[in-house]
Design a protein around this motif. Structure first.
Motif, short mmCIF file in Angstrom:
data_model
loop_
_atom_site.label_atom_id
_atom_site.label_comp_id
_atom_site.label_asym_id
_atom_site.label_seq_id
_atom_site.Cartn_x
_atom_site.Cartn_y
_atom_site.Cartn_z
N ARG A 232 0.83 -1.21 0.00
CA ARG A 232 0.00 0.00 0.00
C ARG A 232 0.86 1.25 0.00
N ARG A 233 1.91 1.27 0.81
CA ARG A 233 2.80 2.43 0.85
C ARG A 233 3.47 2.65 -0.50
N GLN A 234 3.93 1.58 -1.13
CA GLN A 234 4.56 1.70 -2.45
C GLN A 234 3.56 2.22 -3.48
N GLY A 235 2.34 1.72 -3.42
CA GLY A 235 1.33 2.16 -4.37
C GLY A 235 1.00 3.63 -4.21
N ILE A 236 0.87 4.08 -2.96
CA ILE A 236 0.58 5.49 -2.71
C ILE A 236 1.74 6.36 -3.18
N ALA A 237 2.99 5.93 -2.90
CA ALA A 237 4.16 6.70 -3.32
C ALA A 237 4.24 6.79 -4.84
#
Length: 248
Positions: A232-237
């Motif tokens: 999720r963090r990678q996708g948001i970034a």
């Protein structure tokens, strides 16, 4: 000097023009016919492709999944027959459970190997997995053979991870890990041993097998949560970076 009639002089030229005109018309008709034939061929190809896709629902992988779904009520009936404590009926219930677990090993492999993946299979396969395992755990706990907290931990983990996959699917897919596959194997063996009316050292051994299954269930569940957070963090970034590039 011999004069050539004008009509004779112009005859070949006119004839040639007529022939060229006829050839051009024929070519035009041929092109139109070819276009119509191509359109019909394209429509026929789409209809044939649709027929193939519709027929693919009844492939071997989906049939195995359907068999597993149909085995669930049969397993419950066998498990609870004659009060649920008859060794013979428990043996039949174990056979139904074993068939369901074996088909689970093959249907996914067949679908991926022979390109038999369908929308039905994507939905029905995990439902069948959870249904047979959930039915076995609930029956065992209801009969007093397995503590309820074990059933709650295992089913809570399975349902929670399935929900988590749907939540983060817009960011990516969490791949199945070796630990998850080992967990599934340990759960199948442990639950199978509890279904059978075992005594002596085998009854003691199944306790420890179930303990290993519970530990793997919890550990792999926490690992899936970690992967979901990272994904999720990678996708948001990545979305934020793409938005900045668009604005620039």
């Amino acid at each position: 000097m011999t004069g050539v009639p004008a009509s004779a002089a112009g005859g070949p030229s006119k004839a040639g023009s007529s022939q060229r005109g006829a050839s051009g018309a024929g070519a035009g008709s041929g092109a139109a016919g070819g276009a119509q034939g191509g359109a019909k061929g394209a429509r026929g190809g789409k209809i044939a492709a649709a027929a193939v896709n519709q027929a693919s629902l009844w492939n071997i992988a989906n049939i195995l999944t359907m068999i597993r779904l149909l085995l669930v009520p049969g397993f419950v009936a066998l498990m609870l027959a004659d009060g649920g404590y008859d060794p013979a009926w428990r043996s039949f219930a174990w056979a139904a459970f074993a068939i369901a677990m074996i088909t689970d090993l093959f249907d996914g492999h067949l679908a991926r190997t022979y390109n038999l993946v369908t929308d039905f299979g994507k939905i029905a396969d995990p439902i069948a997995d959870k249904a047979i395992m959930g039915a076995a755990l609930i029956c065992l706990s209801g009969l007093g053979d397995l503590p309820w907290w074990v059933t709650v931990v295992i089913l809570g983990r399975e349902l929670g991870i399935t929900l988590l996959r749907f939540i983060v699917i817009r960011y990516g897919v969490i791949p199945a890990s070796r630990g998850g596959k080992l967990k599934t194997l340990a759960q199948g063996i442990a639950v199978g041993m509890y279904i059978l009316a075992l005594t002596g050292w085998l009854a003691t051994a199944r306790f420890w097998v179930m303990a290993v299954a519970v530990v793997l269930t919890v550990v792999t569940g926490l690992d899936y949560v970690r992967q979901a957070i990272v994904l999720r963090r990678q996708g948001i970034a990545e979305r934020a970076a793409a938005l900045e590039e668009t604005e620039a």
